[in-house]
Write an enzyme that holds these catalytic residues in place. Structure first.
Site, PDB file in Angstrom:
ATOM      1  N   SER A  67       0.878  -1.186   0.000  1.00  0.00           N
ATOM      2  CA  SER A  67       0.000   0.000   0.000  1.00  0.00           C
ATOM      3  C   SER A  67       0.906   1.225   0.000  1.00  0.00           C
ATOM      4  O   SER A  67       2.107   1.130   0.308  1.00  0.00           O
ATOM      5  CB  SER A  67      -0.873  -0.005   1.260  1.00  0.00           C
ATOM      6  OG  SER A  67      -0.060   0.196   2.408  1.00  0.00           O
ATOM      7  N   ASP A 126      -0.708  -1.581  -4.165  1.00  0.00           N
ATOM      8  CA  ASP A 126      -2.097  -1.819  -3.772  1.00  0.00           C
ATOM      9  C   ASP A 126      -2.824  -0.475  -3.664  1.00  0.00           C
ATOM     10  O   ASP A 126      -2.326   0.446  -3.008  1.00  0.00           O
ATOM     11  CB  ASP A 126      -2.073  -2.540  -2.403  1.00  0.00           C
ATOM     12  CG  ASP A 126      -3.423  -3.092  -2.005  1.00  0.00           C
ATOM     13  OD1 ASP A 126      -4.246  -3.358  -2.888  1.00  0.00           O
ATOM     14  OD2 ASP A 126      -3.631  -3.280  -0.786  1.00  0.00           O
ATOM     15  N   HIS A 127      -3.974  -0.355  -4.282  1.00  0.00           N
ATOM     16  CA  HIS A 127      -4.785   0.877  -4.238  1.00  0.00           C
ATOM     17  C   HIS A 127      -3.967   2.135  -4.547  1.00  0.00           C
ATOM     18  O   HIS A 127      -3.992   3.122  -3.783  1.00  0.00           O
ATOM     19  CB  HIS A 127      -5.471   1.048  -2.877  1.00  0.00           C
ATOM     20  CG  HIS A 127      -6.526   0.018  -2.652  1.00  0.00           C
ATOM     21  ND1 HIS A 127      -7.757   0.057  -3.261  1.00  0.00           N
ATOM     22  CD2 HIS A 127      -6.504  -1.125  -1.924  1.00  0.00           C
ATOM     23  CE1 HIS A 127      -8.459  -1.005  -2.907  1.00  0.00           C
ATOM     24  NE2 HIS A 127      -7.717  -1.744  -2.109  1.00  0.00           N
ATOM     25  N   ASP A 156      -6.284   2.693  -8.462  1.00  0.00           N
ATOM     26  CA  ASP A 156      -7.631   2.709  -7.894  1.00  0.00           C
ATOM     27  C   ASP A 156      -8.288   4.046  -8.215  1.00  0.00           C
ATOM     28  O   ASP A 156      -8.124   5.028  -7.482  1.00  0.00           O
ATOM     29  CB  ASP A 156      -7.550   2.474  -6.375  1.00  0.00           C
ATOM     30  CG  ASP A 156      -8.926   2.497  -5.719  1.00  0.00           C
ATOM     31  OD1 ASP A 156      -9.924   2.762  -6.420  1.00  0.00           O
ATOM     32  OD2 ASP A 156      -8.999   2.252  -4.497  1.00  0.00           O
ATOM     33  N   HIS A 211     -12.432  -4.071   3.627  1.00  0.00           N
ATOM     34  CA  HIS A 211     -11.079  -4.190   4.197  1.00  0.00           C
ATOM     35  C   HIS A 211     -11.185  -4.317   5.716  1.00  0.00           C
ATOM     36  O   HIS A 211     -12.028  -3.673   6.335  1.00  0.00           O
ATOM     37  CB  HIS A 211     -10.245  -2.943   3.887  1.00  0.00           C
ATOM     38  CG  HIS A 211      -9.787  -2.867   2.461  1.00  0.00           C
ATOM     39  ND1 HIS A 211      -9.931  -1.741   1.694  1.00  0.00           N
ATOM     40  CD2 HIS A 211      -9.165  -3.770   1.674  1.00  0.00           C
ATOM     41  CE1 HIS A 211      -9.415  -1.949   0.495  1.00  0.00           C
ATOM     42  NE2 HIS A 211      -8.951  -3.180   0.450  1.00  0.00           N
ATOM     43  N   GLY A 244      -9.779 -10.050   1.800  1.00  0.00           N
ATOM     44  CA  GLY A 244      -9.784 -11.512   1.977  1.00  0.00           C
ATOM     45  C   GLY A 244      -9.851 -11.971   3.430  1.00  0.00           C
ATOM     46  O   GLY A 244     -10.255 -13.099   3.708  1.00  0.00           O
ATOM     47  N   THR A 254      -5.046  -7.820   6.685  1.00  0.00           N
ATOM     48  CA  THR A 254      -5.309  -7.760   8.124  1.00  0.00           C
ATOM     49  C   THR A 254      -5.028  -9.082   8.837  1.00  0.00           C
ATOM     50  O   THR A 254      -4.511  -9.096   9.956  1.00  0.00           O
ATOM     51  CB  THR A 254      -6.779  -7.340   8.359  1.00  0.00           C
ATOM     52  OG1 THR A 254      -7.017  -6.126   7.637  1.00  0.00           O
ATOM     53  CG2 THR A 254      -7.070  -7.107   9.816  1.00  0.00           C
TER      54      THR A 254
HETATM   55  P1  13P Z   1      -7.890  -7.324   4.322  1.00  0.00           P
HETATM   56  O1  13P Z   1      -7.001  -6.449   5.128  1.00  0.00           O
HETATM   57  O2  13P Z   1      -9.305  -7.241   4.733  1.00  0.00           O
HETATM   58  O3  13P Z   1      -7.384  -8.732   4.261  1.00  0.00           O
HETATM   59  O4  13P Z   1      -7.871  -6.745   2.829  1.00  0.00           O
HETATM   60  C1  13P Z   1      -6.688  -6.726   2.099  1.00  0.00           C
HETATM   61  C2  13P Z   1      -6.843  -6.028   0.803  1.00  0.00           C
HETATM   62  O5  13P Z   1      -7.876  -6.070   0.176  1.00  0.00           O
HETATM   63  C3  13P Z   1      -5.698  -5.300   0.267  1.00  0.00           C
HETATM   64  O6  13P Z   1      -6.044  -4.506  -0.816  1.00  0.00           O
END
Ligand code: 13P
Length: 287
Positions: free
Chosen positions: A49, A84-85, A105, A177, A209, A232
């Protein structure tokens, strides 16, 4: 080896399994994910991220660490290093820094602006050999400052974005998330089915996920999900193992305070979580 995510995701789509994206935070995280992928002969995607990128020192540091680790630890499975994003600006930054994959994103823009910016970044990413992920609808909850309302994606908008030549598409289908609330309604499988039918061979991405049960994961894969993001859950298992070590007073015995000892239970906990997810996603033995 460091590769774009395109081939591993096309293979996953054809083979009806999903590749895990595991977000990394530091050296221990990176090593745990890479070593687990190698031990299980699984392709893997390292997610970064923008917040984690800043925390680790910057994108050049991360590229150096990941490339060095792949070489030193002889990681012979396909590895994609993926933003990510990403915002428009950071997508450009990681393309320059040497990532092998990028997510733009643009879900918070109007669909026209999302299309325009995604289109430009698809051309740029592909010209440098990177794969690219786009987003339509939004992922609920918050991740590293990226907040989403959780709107379910419109299938026609997904088709518009897919037609720009992206390699994978994140479509909001009620996923969140972080931890799911007790009253969560579950994934919107009808929407997922409609999106996949309209976007045909496009590998779909399931964000959030953590905490999605086995049955829902399997159904999502059967309806076209080829990449699943987990962040997470590794953080929770790392924290629990570290807490246990300290609560048992192990840092106070001998050289138990040595970071290589103090962080070892957390490292092993990440490895265990990543392995369990790879088993669930079906990517073991698919490198
Ligand atoms: P979680 O933190 O809910 O597993 O999501 C991860 C995610 O989607 C990263 O883009």
């Amino acid at each position: 080896m460091l590769v774009s995510a395109k081939e591993m995701l096309d293979k996953a789509k054809a083979g009806k399994y999903a590749v895990g994206q595991f977000n990394i935070n530091n050296l221990e995280w990176t090593k745990a994910v890479l070593v687990t992928a190698k031990e299980n002969n699984s392709p893997v995607i390292l997610g970064v991220s923008e917040g984690a990128g800043k925390y680790m020192g910057g994108y050049d540091t991360i590229v150096g660490m990941v490339k060095g680790m792949i070489k030193d630890l002889n990681i012979d499975v396909p590895v994609a290093l993926h933003l990510d994003h990403g915002s428009y600006e950071h997508a450009k930054k990681v393309i320059e820094a040497g990532f092998s994959s990028v997510m733009f994103d643009g879900s918070h823009y109007s669909i026209d602006e999302n299309v325009e910016k995604t289109k430009e970044l698809v051309t740029l990413a592909h010209s440098k050999g990177l794969s690219i992920e786009a987003e339509v609808g939004s992922i609920g909850g918050e991740e590293d400052g990226v907040v989403g309302k959780g709107e379910v994606a419109d299938a026609k908008e997904c088709k518009l974005i897919a037609n720009l030549g992206v390699d994978m598409l994140a479509a909001g289908i009620g996923n969140i998330h972080g931890k799911y609330p007790d009253n969560w309604a579950g994934l919107e499988f009808e929407a997922l089915d409609e999106i996949q039918k309209l976007t045909e061979a496009m590998p779909l991405v399931l964000h959030g996920g953590t905490g999605i049960n086995e049955q829902m994961i399997q159904k999502a894969i059967s309806l076209g999900v080829s990449k699943i993001n987990v962040n997470t859950e590794c953080q929770l298992t790392f924290a629990a193992a570290t807490r246990k070590y300290i609560e048992e007073g192990k840092d106070l015995v001998g050289k138990g305070f040595d970071p290589r000892k103090l962080l070892a239970p957390g490292y092993e906990a990440i490895k265990q979580t990543v392995k369990e997810k790879m088993e669930l996603f079906g990517s073991i033995g698919k490198a």
